[in-house]
Design an enzyme around this catalytic site. Structure first.
Site, PDB file in Angstrom:
ATOM      1  N   GLY A  35       0.843  -1.195   0.000  1.00 19.69           N
ATOM      2  CA  GLY A  35       0.000   0.000   0.000  1.00 19.69           C
ATOM      3  C   GLY A  35       0.870   1.233   0.000  1.00 19.69           C
ATOM      4  O   GLY A  35       2.048   1.167   0.320  1.00 19.69           O
ATOM      5  N   GLY A  42       0.765   5.636   0.905  1.00 23.63           N
ATOM      6  CA  GLY A  42       0.028   6.771   1.437  1.00 23.63           C
ATOM      7  C   GLY A  42       0.863   8.031   1.331  1.00 23.63           C
ATOM      8  O   GLY A  42       1.866   8.049   0.610  1.00 23.63           O
ATOM      9  N   ASP A  67      -4.874   8.420  13.890  1.00 20.26           N
ATOM     10  CA  ASP A  67      -5.343   8.175  12.531  1.00 20.26           C
ATOM     11  C   ASP A  67      -6.116   6.865  12.407  1.00 20.26           C
ATOM     12  O   ASP A  67      -5.673   5.920  11.765  1.00 20.26           O
ATOM     13  CB  ASP A  67      -4.168   8.208  11.557  1.00 20.26           C
ATOM     14  CG  ASP A  67      -4.620   8.392  10.109  1.00 20.26           C
ATOM     15  OD1 ASP A  67      -5.828   8.580   9.888  1.00 20.26           O
ATOM     16  OD2 ASP A  67      -3.766   8.361   9.207  1.00 20.26           O
TER      17      ASP A  67
END
Lengths: 237, 321
Positions: free
Chosen positions: B23, B25, B135
């Site tokens: 992933g 970000g 978060d």
């Protein structure tokens, strides 16, 4: 005796290329020389920014010692926060690195990871506690009309973020062009109530793009010491 | 970073092979990598400051004092040169899990309460040491097994109580929805968990979020309450508990967990009863209701197609013969 350290930074939000007055790249360079970092967020929604706009945005940020991000209007809130925070870290890290070079002959990147992580901790704490004066320079030329709500809410969101910090901060907004033909207009929050974001809601976007003169007004405002509460003795980092 | 690339840390000498991008970000990309025959996760970034901070947080908070794992075990922070570019990386335990939203889509909304309870347990361990997670979002919560046990990943947003929350996702941010400030306190995480619970039960689409980003926070909150009311009427999931948090009725993690556990317990009871009836009578209402899907546009389309086909057939038979 020096007072508390203080950071001064400008954040330019635009969707086009300047077409009136002084060269904004030159103005940003001048600002850097006076201890004011300038970062830029370019909005790409209708492709008004173009290759020229992108290049100009990058050049302003490079000359101003800040960072440059090109985003869509819906990503504005997140980006405004991120750019503000990282520009603070960048400026603080430059100060720390200058000191480190004097001591170890290299900057933080040359340190072993464990030590570097300690330096990062210090930079993070400073960015939380340092006095921050922030000037938002916002393009309200005709092409921005459809993005004004997103801009208003991104600014409000930034105000929430700054309010949550331990350190004090002050924020003003310069919009350009003005409604009565001025190149740029300064907005400050009057008194304690209300949010400065709401001044954006009352503006009618029109006219051309005098980015340079707007940055000049913002820098002049910062250099005017009356802009900061007199109770604070400060020196610029 | 290209897949298959081999790199070694400059300071610690750890040798890695990048296997797959997991992933990416704002703060970097996470890769599945191999290190001495072991599978590890490696976060690669250009900005050393954020990565160094995350390393520090991971080192201090990924495990609690009793050896319970809250997040991935921290392996090392180092830098390397890949393709002539200096890269900073953080190596940690690879957690083989499924992001929370994917797990709920797969297993059904009755698992929301179960996973939230497990998550609140982990958050409480963090809170007891004076820090919050910050978060909260589905991608940062990995479900590890069929029992709904979770682990938190991405400790970049972990913040000491009293400071500002620096990493957050708007859809789960208390300030964005006008439910409070962005100052780190225990209730920041609590509100984020409630917002997460609601959006797992009744997801917001991208267009909703884009439209909401142009509204004032109080108007967003009003919209969210309507969204919750709609969800409560049609959907499954712990909507009442979430609304109680939004209303300020639930004041701490423990209270939220108690309410969620009660619901989770009842749900299990109901479905157990349903299954029992299913066994006795060969299909009770309870058992069937749970499997029914909402009537959507596709169904209307199918119905219309069948009607048109039938009408055509009737017309052809009537006039043709």
């Amino acid at each position: 005796m020096p007072g508390e350290p203080m950071l001064r930074q400008l954040l330019l939000i635009t969707d086009g290329c300047s077409n009136l007055g002084t060269d904004p790249v030159y103005v940003a360079q001048m600002g850097k020389g006076r201890g004011i970092a300038t970062s830029v967020i370019g909005i790409v929604d209708d492709g008004a920014l173009g290759e020229r706009g992108r290049t100009e945005a990058r050049n302003i940020a490079d000359a101003g010692g800040g960072m440059c991000r090109i985003v869509r209007a819906t990503d504005l809130a997140q980006t405004v926060q991120m750019v503000t925070r990282q520009t603070m870290q960048l400026t603080l890290l430059q100060v720390v690195n200058a000191e480190l070079r004097g001591i170890i002959g290299g900057d933080a990147d040359a340190l072993p990871p464990e030590t570097r992580s300690k330096v990062a901790g210090v930079v993070d704490r400073m960015s939380e506690e340092v006095l921050l004066e922030l000037g938002l320079v916002i393009d309200v030329s005709a092409s921005m009309a459809s993005k004004m709500n997103a801009v208003r809410e991104a600014i409000r969101d930034l105000e929430f973020g700054l309010k949550a910090r331990t350190g004090e901060s002050d924020m003003f907004i310069v919009t350009y062009p003005g409604e009565q033909g001025e190149t740029a207009v300064l907005h400050r929050r009057i008194g304690g109530a209300g949010m400065i974001a709401d001044v954006i809601g009352g503006l009618r976007p029109a006219g051309n793009t005098p980015t340079g003169p707007a940055l000049e007004l913002a820098i002049q405002t910062m250099l005017d010491s009356a802009s900061w509460p007199a109770s604070h003795q400060h020196h610029v980092v | 970073m290209p897949i298959g690339v081999r790199f070694a840390g400059k300071w610690r000498g750890g040798s890695y092979v990048a296997l797959r991008l997991v992933g990416s970000g704002a703060n970097g990309s996470v890769y599945l990598a191999e290190r001495g025959g072991e599978r590890v996760a490696v976060k690669v970034a250009d900005n050393p400051t954020a990565l160094s901070l995350e390393y520090d947080r991971l080192l201090r908070f990924a495990q609690d004092g009793g050896g319970r794992a809250i997040g991935p075990r921290c392996i090392e922070l180092d830098d390397t040169v890949i393709g002539g570019v200096k890269r900073f990386f953080l190596a940690m335990e690879y957690i083989d899990g499924m992001p929370l939203d994917a797990f709920i889509r797969l297993r059904g909304p009755e698992w929301i309460a179960v996973c939230l309870v497990n998550m609140l347990d982990l958050l409480e361990l963090l809170h007891s040491r004076g820090y919050i997670f910050g978060d909260v979002k589905p991608a940062n919560i990995l479900v590890q097994n069929d029992a709904g046990d979770v682990r938190l990943v991405d400790f970049g947003g972990v913040a000491p109580v009293g400071q500002s929350v620096k990493e957050f996702t708007e859809a789960y941010d208390r300030a964005w929805w006008a439910f409070g400030s962005r100052r780190a306190d225990v209730r920041y995480d609590l509100t984020a968990c409630a917002l997460l619970g609601l959006q797992l039960a009744a997801p917001l689409c991208k267009a909703d979020l884009e439209r909401l980003s142009c509204l004032r926070p109080v108007d967003r909150a009003a919209w969210l309450r309507k969204h919750a009311a709609r969800a409560a009427a049609t959907g499954d999931g712990p909507i009442a508990e979430v609304v109680a948090v939004m209303d300020g009725e639930v004041r701490d993690l423990d209270e939220f967990r108690r309410r969620l556990s009660r619901t989770a317990g009842q749900r299990r009871q109901v479905s157990a009863d349903g299954m029992a009836r299913l066994g006795r009578r060969g299909g009770g209402r309870e058992g069937r209701r749970r499997r029914r899907r909402a009537w959507d546009r596709t169904d209307w389309g199918l119905l219309a197609a069948v009607a048109v086909f039938a009408a055509t057939l009737v017309t052809v038979l009537w006039f043709g013969v």
